[in-house]
Design an enzyme around this catalytic site. Structure first.
Site, PDB file in Angstrom:
ATOM      1  N   ARG A  59     -28.831  24.841 -40.181  1.00 41.82           N
ATOM      2  CA  ARG A  59     -28.265  26.026 -40.854  1.00 41.82           C
ATOM      3  C   ARG A  59     -28.708  26.263 -42.276  1.00 41.82           C
ATOM      4  NH1 ARG A  59     -27.347  28.019 -36.025  1.00 41.82           N
ATOM      5  NH2 ARG A  59     -25.409  27.424 -35.030  1.00 41.82           N
ATOM      6  N   ASN A  89     -33.807  29.434 -37.238  1.00 45.71           N
ATOM      7  CA  ASN A  89     -33.000  30.677 -37.201  1.00 45.71           C
ATOM      8  C   ASN A  89     -31.880  30.617 -38.244  1.00 45.71           C
ATOM      9  OD1 ASN A  89     -31.537  28.733 -35.708  1.00 45.71           O
ATOM     10  ND2 ASN A  89     -30.514  30.288 -34.476  1.00 45.71           N
ATOM     11  N   HIS A 233     -34.015  23.892 -23.955  1.00 48.41           N
ATOM     12  CA  HIS A 233     -32.731  23.882 -23.227  1.00 48.41           C
ATOM     13  C   HIS A 233     -32.775  24.490 -21.822  1.00 48.41           C
ATOM     14  CE1 HIS A 233     -32.761  27.846 -24.958  1.00 48.41           C
ATOM     15  NE2 HIS A 233     -32.344  27.460 -26.147  1.00 48.41           N
ATOM     16  N   ASP A 306     -29.736  20.660 -29.163  1.00 49.49           N
ATOM     17  CA  ASP A 306     -29.337  22.041 -29.475  1.00 49.49           C
ATOM     18  C   ASP A 306     -28.012  22.032 -30.256  1.00 49.49           C
ATOM     19  OD1 ASP A 306     -29.369  24.767 -29.754  1.00 49.49           O
ATOM     20  OD2 ASP A 306     -29.083  25.222 -27.631  1.00 49.49           O
TER      21      ASP A 306
END
Ligand code: DOR
Length: 426
Positions: A59, A89, A233, A306
């Site tokens: 993050r 991201n 994933h 993930d």
């Protein structure tokens, strides 16, 4: 110098020992004991190579309210990880060499797990214009991905693979077709219908994997160097079958599965609890069984977390509005040690390989085995069982779909090049 006495060894080569492991100068100096200032009793414990996670959302920058490097990398070493690939991201996305360098510098100063930042495949992860793969690689990017977003434009993905292949950079894809996935919040099927929830069909993943494998074939034909496509994933039986066929045909593709897709099913959504909301969604028992088979037969290369932290408030919203994601860095190995190895007889050495040499190979790192002279990036594991307590997580996301599950295989000591980066209180 550190001496761990009477410890069992487990790595991709198998199980051995118990032996006395002498560690110093960042290496395994001996498997036959020796003199050391610090002596630990390793009876009943396993020593394994440090885990490598191909897929963690840490993050930073911009979403530190959910997680930051200091908390995410501490969670990582508590989970037995010595090496972590962070997803780009973030806000803004990691799409420049400067951003990659800044992350690496900050992570190095923390001195916890080593960070291998992934960079965006496309500028701002918008899927329109490619990033500068060469400069990103030079800055230390480990792979390129628009994860968190899907790559709708096949031409851009092809160009990305062609650009990355001479550099030896893998391109990792979140394989879901956005137009099929739409607003689905759980696996599409009879259960979603019964619960009245919008479904995300397995075909969204399967169709996208099929397309991406064709894109890879094209890139392979046009590129002087072998491209490397990595499927993130993977969650469906049919997707796995396509991957198996592609590998048999010799395509340069690798893939990962997550702890949640291996231990939970769509049944969990009967609770309407957003804790279980994840993309791609939890699937059926048949899918889970196929994934485990894929781990065993080598179709899947790695178990990747993930790890996707969000705030408590976000995850307490209703199921339709809450964000996708499950935090798992601190429970991934114990979960699979318990649910796959202890309960289903999944071979421990193969399980450890899926946390070590499997992901190392995806990143182009050399295998790491417990031999004299090997780098002492290691984890000590305790089979003693205890319940999952997310309140004790180092991650800012102090919730878990596995709360209260009784697990063994907890990391009690994590070493990076011989340096203790995590040690549980005895
Ligand atoms: O569950 C998910 N969470 N899937 C994604 O693709 C993104 C991730 C996140 O960033 O939270």
């Amino acid at each position: 110098m550190l001496l761990i006495k009477n410890v069992k060894l487990v790595d991709a080569l198998g199980e051995r020992g118990p032996v006395d492991v002498l560690i110093g100068e960042g290496r395994i100096l001996s498997l036959h004991g020796g003199k050391a200032e610090t002596v630990m009793d390793g009876r009943g414990l396993y020593l394994a190579p440090g885990f490598v996670d191909l897929h963690a959302h840490l993050r930073e920058p911009g979403q530190e309210v959910k997680e930051e490097l200091s908390t995410g990398l501490l969670a990582a070493v508590r989970g037995g990880y010595t090496d972590i690939v962070s997803m780009p991201n973030t806000s803004p996305p990691v799409d420049t060499p400067e951003a990659v360098r800044a992350l690496r510098k900050k992570a190095q100063a923390l001195g916890l797990a080593r960070l291998h930042p992934a960079a965006a495949l496309t500028q701002a992860q918008e899927g329109k214009a490619l990033t500068e793969a060469g400069l990103l690689k030079e800055a230390g990017a480990s792979l390129l991905t628009d994860d968190g977003h899907t790559n709708e434009d096949a031409g851009i993905l092809a160009a990305g693979l062609l650009q990355a292949s001479p550099l030896g950079l893998p391109v990792a894809v979140h394989a879901e077709d956005a137009s099929l996935r739409r607003g689905g919040v759980m696996n599409d099927g009879p259960l979603a219908d019964l619960l009245g929830l919008p479904g995300n069909p397995p075909e969204a993943e399967v169709a996208r994997i099929a397309r991406d494998l064709e894109v890879l074939r094209y890139a392979l034909r046009r590129s002087p160097k072998r491209p490397h496509l990595h499927i993130q994933h993977l969650s469906t039986k049919r997707g796995l079958e396509l991957l198996r066929e592609a590998k048999r045909a010799g395509l340069p593709v690798t893939a990962e599965a997550t702890p949640h897709h291996l231990t939970l099913t769509e049944e969990a959504l009967r609770s309407f609890d957003p804790l279980f909301k994840v993309a791609p969604p939890l699937r059926t028992p048949e899918d889970v069984e196929a994934l485990i088979e894929g781990l065993l037969d080598g179709t899947l290369d790695a178990i990747a977390t993930d790890h996707a932290p969000h705030t408590q408030a976000e995850k307490e919203m209703d199921l339709l509005r809450a964000p996708f994601g499950i935090p798992s860095l601190e429970v991934a190995f114990p979960l699979l040690y318990t649910e796959l190895h202890l309960k289903q007889g999944f071979p421990l050495s193969r399980l450890v390989e899926l946390f070590t040499d499997g992901p190392r190979k995806v990143l182009g790192l050399k295998p790491l085995h417990l031999e004299e002279g090997a780098e002492a990036s290691l984890v000590l594991l305790d089979p003693k069982e205890r319940p999952v307590n997310p309140k004790a997580f180092a991650s800012k996301a102090r919730f878990s779909p596995w709360t209260g599950w009784v697990l063994g295989g907890w990391p009690v000591l994590t070493l990076v090049e011989g340096r203790a980066v995590y040690q549980a209180l005895a």
